[in-house]
Design a protein around this motif. Structure first.
Motif, PDB file in Angstrom:
ATOM      1  N   MET A  59     -21.704  -9.164  -7.985  1.00  0.00           N
ATOM      2  CA  MET A  59     -21.277  -8.794  -9.338  1.00  0.00           C
ATOM      3  C   MET A  59     -19.979  -9.498  -9.713  1.00  0.00           C
ATOM      4  O   MET A  59     -19.801  -9.932 -10.860  1.00  0.00           O
ATOM      5  CB  MET A  59     -21.115  -7.282  -9.449  1.00  0.00           C
ATOM      6  CG  MET A  59     -22.437  -6.548  -9.453  1.00  0.00           C
ATOM      7  SD  MET A  59     -22.223  -4.782  -9.685  1.00  0.00           S
ATOM      8  CE  MET A  59     -22.179  -4.231  -7.983  1.00  0.00           C
ATOM      9  N   LEU A  60     -19.066  -9.625  -8.748  1.00  0.00           N
ATOM     10  CA  LEU A  60     -17.830 -10.352  -9.010  1.00  0.00           C
ATOM     11  C   LEU A  60     -18.119 -11.824  -9.311  1.00  0.00           C
ATOM     12  O   LEU A  60     -17.479 -12.429 -10.176  1.00  0.00           O
ATOM     13  CB  LEU A  60     -16.863 -10.212  -7.831  1.00  0.00           C
ATOM     14  CG  LEU A  60     -16.270  -8.815  -7.639  1.00  0.00           C
ATOM     15  CD1 LEU A  60     -15.521  -8.731  -6.312  1.00  0.00           C
ATOM     16  CD2 LEU A  60     -15.348  -8.448  -8.810  1.00  0.00           C
TER      17      LEU A  60
ATOM     18  N   ARG B  70     -17.412   4.133  -5.013  1.00  0.00           N
ATOM     19  CA  ARG B  70     -18.205   3.073  -4.378  1.00  0.00           C
ATOM     20  C   ARG B  70     -18.527   1.974  -5.382  1.00  0.00           C
ATOM     21  O   ARG B  70     -18.987   2.242  -6.481  1.00  0.00           O
ATOM     22  CB  ARG B  70     -19.501   3.652  -3.819  1.00  0.00           C
ATOM     23  CG  ARG B  70     -19.282   4.617  -2.668  1.00  0.00           C
ATOM     24  CD  ARG B  70     -20.582   5.262  -2.215  1.00  0.00           C
ATOM     25  NE  ARG B  70     -21.538   4.286  -1.709  1.00  0.00           N
ATOM     26  CZ  ARG B  70     -21.618   3.879  -0.447  1.00  0.00           C
ATOM     27  NH1 ARG B  70     -20.783   4.371   0.451  1.00  0.00           N
ATOM     28  NH2 ARG B  70     -22.524   3.004  -0.071  1.00  0.00           N
ATOM     29  N   PHE B  71     -18.278   0.735  -4.966  1.00  0.00           N
ATOM     30  CA  PHE B  71     -18.608  -0.439  -5.774  1.00  0.00           C
ATOM     31  C   PHE B  71     -19.801  -1.086  -5.077  1.00  0.00           C
ATOM     32  O   PHE B  71     -19.656  -1.838  -4.130  1.00  0.00           O
ATOM     33  CB  PHE B  71     -17.392  -1.373  -5.833  1.00  0.00           C
ATOM     34  CG  PHE B  71     -17.508  -2.520  -6.798  1.00  0.00           C
ATOM     35  CD1 PHE B  71     -18.392  -2.508  -7.861  1.00  0.00           C
ATOM     36  CD2 PHE B  71     -16.690  -3.622  -6.654  1.00  0.00           C
ATOM     37  CE1 PHE B  71     -18.474  -3.573  -8.744  1.00  0.00           C
ATOM     38  CE2 PHE B  71     -16.763  -4.700  -7.521  1.00  0.00           C
ATOM     39  CZ  PHE B  71     -17.653  -4.665  -8.575  1.00  0.00           C
TER      40      PHE B  71
ATOM     41  N   HIS C 142     -24.087  -1.744 -10.780  1.00  0.00           N
ATOM     42  CA  HIS C 142     -24.371  -3.047 -11.372  1.00  0.00           C
ATOM     43  C   HIS C 142     -24.338  -3.025 -12.905  1.00  0.00           C
ATOM     44  O   HIS C 142     -23.615  -3.796 -13.529  1.00  0.00           O
ATOM     45  CB  HIS C 142     -25.722  -3.572 -10.884  1.00  0.00           C
ATOM     46  CG  HIS C 142     -26.122  -4.868 -11.505  1.00  0.00           C
ATOM     47  ND1 HIS C 142     -25.591  -6.067 -11.096  1.00  0.00           N
ATOM     48  CD2 HIS C 142     -26.962  -5.152 -12.523  1.00  0.00           C
ATOM     49  CE1 HIS C 142     -26.103  -7.031 -11.829  1.00  0.00           C
ATOM     50  NE2 HIS C 142     -26.938  -6.501 -12.697  1.00  0.00           N
ATOM     51  N   GLN C 143     -25.100  -2.141 -13.513  1.00  0.00           N
ATOM     52  CA  GLN C 143     -25.183  -2.126 -14.982  1.00  0.00           C
ATOM     53  C   GLN C 143     -23.859  -1.713 -15.609  1.00  0.00           C
ATOM     54  O   GLN C 143     -23.428  -2.293 -16.603  1.00  0.00           O
ATOM     55  CB  GLN C 143     -26.315  -1.214 -15.453  1.00  0.00           C
ATOM     56  CG  GLN C 143     -26.621  -1.376 -16.930  1.00  0.00           C
ATOM     57  CD  GLN C 143     -27.066  -2.792 -17.289  1.00  0.00           C
ATOM     58  OE1 GLN C 143     -27.961  -3.341 -16.659  1.00  0.00           O
ATOM     59  NE2 GLN C 143     -26.441  -3.383 -18.288  1.00  0.00           N
ATOM     60  N   ALA C 144     -23.198  -0.719 -15.047  1.00  0.00           N
ATOM     61  CA  ALA C 144     -21.923  -0.262 -15.602  1.00  0.00           C
ATOM     62  C   ALA C 144     -20.868  -1.368 -15.524  1.00  0.00           C
ATOM     63  O   ALA C 144     -20.081  -1.554 -16.456  1.00  0.00           O
ATOM     64  CB  ALA C 144     -21.443   0.984 -14.862  1.00  0.00           C
ATOM     65  N   PHE C 145     -20.870  -2.125 -14.410  1.00  0.00           N
ATOM     66  CA  PHE C 145     -19.901  -3.212 -14.264  1.00  0.00           C
ATOM     67  C   PHE C 145     -20.197  -4.313 -15.280  1.00  0.00           C
ATOM     68  O   PHE C 145     -19.291  -4.807 -15.951  1.00  0.00           O
ATOM     69  CB  PHE C 145     -19.928  -3.762 -12.836  1.00  0.00           C
ATOM     70  CG  PHE C 145     -18.884  -4.808 -12.583  1.00  0.00           C
ATOM     71  CD1 PHE C 145     -17.560  -4.463 -12.435  1.00  0.00           C
ATOM     72  CD2 PHE C 145     -19.230  -6.150 -12.496  1.00  0.00           C
ATOM     73  CE1 PHE C 145     -16.582  -5.424 -12.208  1.00  0.00           C
ATOM     74  CE2 PHE C 145     -18.266  -7.127 -12.271  1.00  0.00           C
ATOM     75  CZ  PHE C 145     -16.945  -6.756 -12.124  1.00  0.00           C
TER      76      PHE C 145
END
Length: 101
Positions: free
Chosen positions: A61-62, A21-22, A27-30
């Protein structure tokens, strides 16, 4: 959910791979995945082959990645999208902002 990143040997391209799941929980890991790369690479690839779900948080996030990479000058490719993920990106008009393959 797993997010990993790999910088090319020449340091010019960063590939970020999404598994599962994205969503807001990633959020933090991305963010860490692209900020750890140090000096900004010239190109970014987000491999969504393992992404099973994408929500509005992921879209945000993108967009943050796009801002980090230089906004209109950013070279970001979203690759290996399954049909559900591609539909979300299409409905959101993200093909206007990213190269989607």
């Amino acid at each position: 959910m797993t997010i990993s990143s790999q910088l090319s040997a020449d340091g010019q391209e960063l590939t970020i791979t999404i598994q599962g799941r994205f969503d807001f929980n990633t959020h933090q890991a991305f963010r860490d995945a692209y900020q750890r790369a140090g000096d900004a690479p010239r190109r970014y690839v987000v491999d969504l082959s393992g992404a099973t779900y994408l929500d509005s948080s992921a879209l945000g996030m993108l967009l943050l990645l796009r801002d980090h990479a230089g906004s209109d000058k950013a070279d970001i490719r979203l690759i290996n999208c399954n049909p559900d993920v591609r539909k979300v990106l299409s409905v959101s008009n993200f093909e206007q902002l990213f190269s989607i393959a």
